[in-house]
Design a protein around this motif. Structure first.
Motif, PDB file in Angstrom:
ATOM      1  N   ALA A   1      24.087  89.079  62.875  1.00  0.00           N
ATOM      2  CA  ALA A   1      23.899  87.591  62.692  1.00  0.00           C
ATOM      3  C   ALA A   1      24.804  87.325  61.701  1.00  0.00           C
ATOM      4  N   ASN A   2      24.912  88.078  60.524  1.00  0.00           N
ATOM      5  CA  ASN A   2      25.660  87.720  59.433  1.00  0.00           C
ATOM      6  C   ASN A   2      26.963  87.654  59.720  1.00  0.00           C
ATOM      7  N   TYR A   3      27.571  88.456  60.448  1.00  0.00           N
ATOM      8  CA  TYR A   3      28.965  88.218  60.796  1.00  0.00           C
ATOM      9  C   TYR A   3      29.222  86.978  61.654  1.00  0.00           C
ATOM     10  N   ALA A   4      28.222  86.779  62.569  1.00  0.00           N
ATOM     11  CA  ALA A   4      28.520  85.429  63.461  1.00  0.00           C
ATOM     12  C   ALA A   4      28.582  84.234  62.470  1.00  0.00           C
ATOM     13  N   VAL A   5      27.617  84.159  61.468  1.00  0.00           N
ATOM     14  CA  VAL A   5      27.686  83.006  60.620  1.00  0.00           C
ATOM     15  C   VAL A   5      28.823  83.130  59.761  1.00  0.00           C
ATOM     16  N   ASN A   6      29.568  83.900  59.127  1.00  0.00           N
ATOM     17  CA  ASN A   6      30.775  84.225  58.497  1.00  0.00           C
ATOM     18  C   ASN A   6      31.786  83.521  59.443  1.00  0.00           C
ATOM     19  N   LEU A   7      31.668  83.723  60.683  1.00  0.00           N
ATOM     20  CA  LEU A   7      32.770  83.661  61.618  1.00  0.00           C
ATOM     21  C   LEU A   7      32.687  82.120  61.737  1.00  0.00           C
ATOM     22  N   ALA A   8      31.522  81.517  61.932  1.00  0.00           N
ATOM     23  CA  ALA A   8      31.523  80.191  62.179  1.00  0.00           C
ATOM     24  C   ALA A   8      31.831  79.427  60.872  1.00  0.00           C
ATOM     25  N   LYS A   9      31.698  79.745  59.648  1.00  0.00           N
ATOM     26  CA  LYS A   9      32.074  79.375  58.299  1.00  0.00           C
ATOM     27  C   LYS A   9      33.581  79.228  58.403  1.00  0.00           C
TER      28      LYS A   9
END
Length: 422
Positions: free
Chosen positions: A199-207
């Motif tokens: 989840a953290n990786y996906a959020v950072n990718l979105a950012k």
């Protein structure tokens, strides 16, 4: 340039949850090109003002409004009719886990039908939540405006490298396809189905790529019990489907929301979110999407209908947004009746109250989801994208929104980016 008019125009040019400023223009017209709305005024005045236009047409006994926006839909499950069970979220999720493979196989024709259903019901934009990208090419080939959310699912951190590689590959493809009608995005399935690292990786990718984020959140009592007390249905769920004993949730309610700090995000369902959680979501400038029929089928709760969407056929009988609005109207009337008797406030369920509900439902399919999804449409306003839907409805009284919600069935004409789409 084109000039299109109708007996009634609903500009939907407000975003607030208070519909008191809901505007109705009679015998109005809209001048537009392929990029923007140029002017809105009385049709005859515009016809006299603009001489060099490619089309001038007035639709008598029609209602013209912004093309509708379905802000949460799973196209991949469009083949489902009787493979899943309803009435209890846990029983439903078990049936999805046991039968989803059969529903996903050979779903191409059903996905195409679901896309056509959007267009026929006046939907011009969708936020598609895609688990496997089976619907990608069909949406690219459609005339819809699409926010395409790559859904991230993965409860086991041991699989992180494979999960990361899959997301990277999927997103790389859609970033290369980005245009004014197609925007990639990321959906974190839910706090119970995604491990923290993923989840953290996906959020950072979105950012990193400035992408919209979506998440199912607090949809069920099962999820609420799991996140707050580490008990209930999901303890058995992880044992049954993943062989995990005494597993613990990867998130609390608060820690899951904290992931989205500084992101543009939409949270779907939120049936078990209290006022403080809702206020926190709104304070961040984010939005809550409600899917009334899905909510009722799985949780016997309708939810907050500030923005409404259909969800997928995995938890609905169709993906027709107009049918969704009608269901929300009837349930709202019933809920009002119950509250009225409980609170004894001497309210009357009258035509003005029903009209107010219907105005809110129209805004829940137009201007509000447009803002939530960062789309330059959802309003008939100078400078906005010319995405228009025209329905044949003869409104013989002043309750225009009510007449629309009750009677709108199939769009007469749908225009996206100034071009006909049917």
């Amino acid at each position: 340039m084109k000039l299109i008019g109708a007996s009634i125009i609903l500009p939907c040019d407000i975003e607030s949850r208070d519909s008191k400023d809901f505007q109705v223009i009679k015998n109005g017209g809209i001048v537009f090109d392929n990029d923007r709305i140029i002017e809105i005024d009385d049709f005859q005045k515009l016809e006299q003002k603009y001489k060099k236009i490619t089309e001038s047409r007035f639709y008598k006994n029609h209602i013209l409004l912004p093309a509708l926006i379905n802000s949460h839909i799973h196209f991949e499950f469009s083949k489902n009719d009787s493979s899943f069970v309803y009435g209890d979220f846990g029983s439903w999720l078990n049936s999805v886990m046991d039968n989803r493979g059969a529903v996903l196989r050979g779903a191409n024709a059903a996905i195409k039908r679901a896309i056509k259903e959007q267009l026929n019901s006046g939907v011009g934009s969708v936020c598609a939540i895609s688990s496997y990208d089976l619907d990608l090419q069909f949406l690219l080939d459609s005339k819809l405006k699409v926010i395409f959310c790559h859904e991230v699912i993965g409860a086991l951190e041991a699989n992180f490298n494979a999960q990361k590689a899959s997301l990277d590959s999927r997103l790389k493809q859609t970033l290369s396809l980005k245009n004014k009608n197609f925007q990639p995005a990321i959906a974190i399935h839910s706090p119970y189905s995604v491990n923290f690292k993923l989840a953290n990786y996906a959020v950072n990718l979105a950012k990193k790529h400035n992408l919209l984020l979506s998440a199912h959140f607090l949809e069920s009592k099962c999820e609420f019990e799991w996140l707050t007390r580490q008990s209930g249905y999901f303890r058995e769920f992880f044992t049954r489907y993943f062989g995990l004993q005494n597993t613990k949730p990867g998130f609390s309610i608060e820690s899951f929301l904290t992931l989205f700090n500084g992101c543009k995000a939409i949270f779907t369902h939120c049936l078990y979110a209290d006022n403080s959680v809702r206020k926190g979501i709104y304070k961040q400038g984010n939005a809550i999407i409600s899917c009334p029929r899905s909510n009722l089928l799985l949780n016997a709760k309708m939810g907050e209908n500030t923005i409404i969407a259909t969800d997928g056929k995995s938890s609905n009988n169709d993906v027709n947004l107009l049918n969704e609005a009608r269901s929300a109207l009837f349930c709202s009337i019933q809920n009002f009746d119950i509250l009225d008797f409980k609170n004894s406030k001497n309210h009357n369920l009258d035509s003005n109250f029903i009209e107010s509900i219907c105005q809110n439902l129209i805004l829940a399919m137009t201007s509000r989801p447009a803002k939530a999804l960062n789309l330059n449409n959802g309003m008939l306003k100078v400078g906005k994208s010319p995405d228009l839907a025209i329905f044949k409805i003869e409104s013989k009284n002043d309750f225009v929104a009510t007449n629309f919600i009750l009677n709108a069935k199939k769009v007469t004409r749908l225009i996206i980016n100034g071009q006909d789409c049917l």
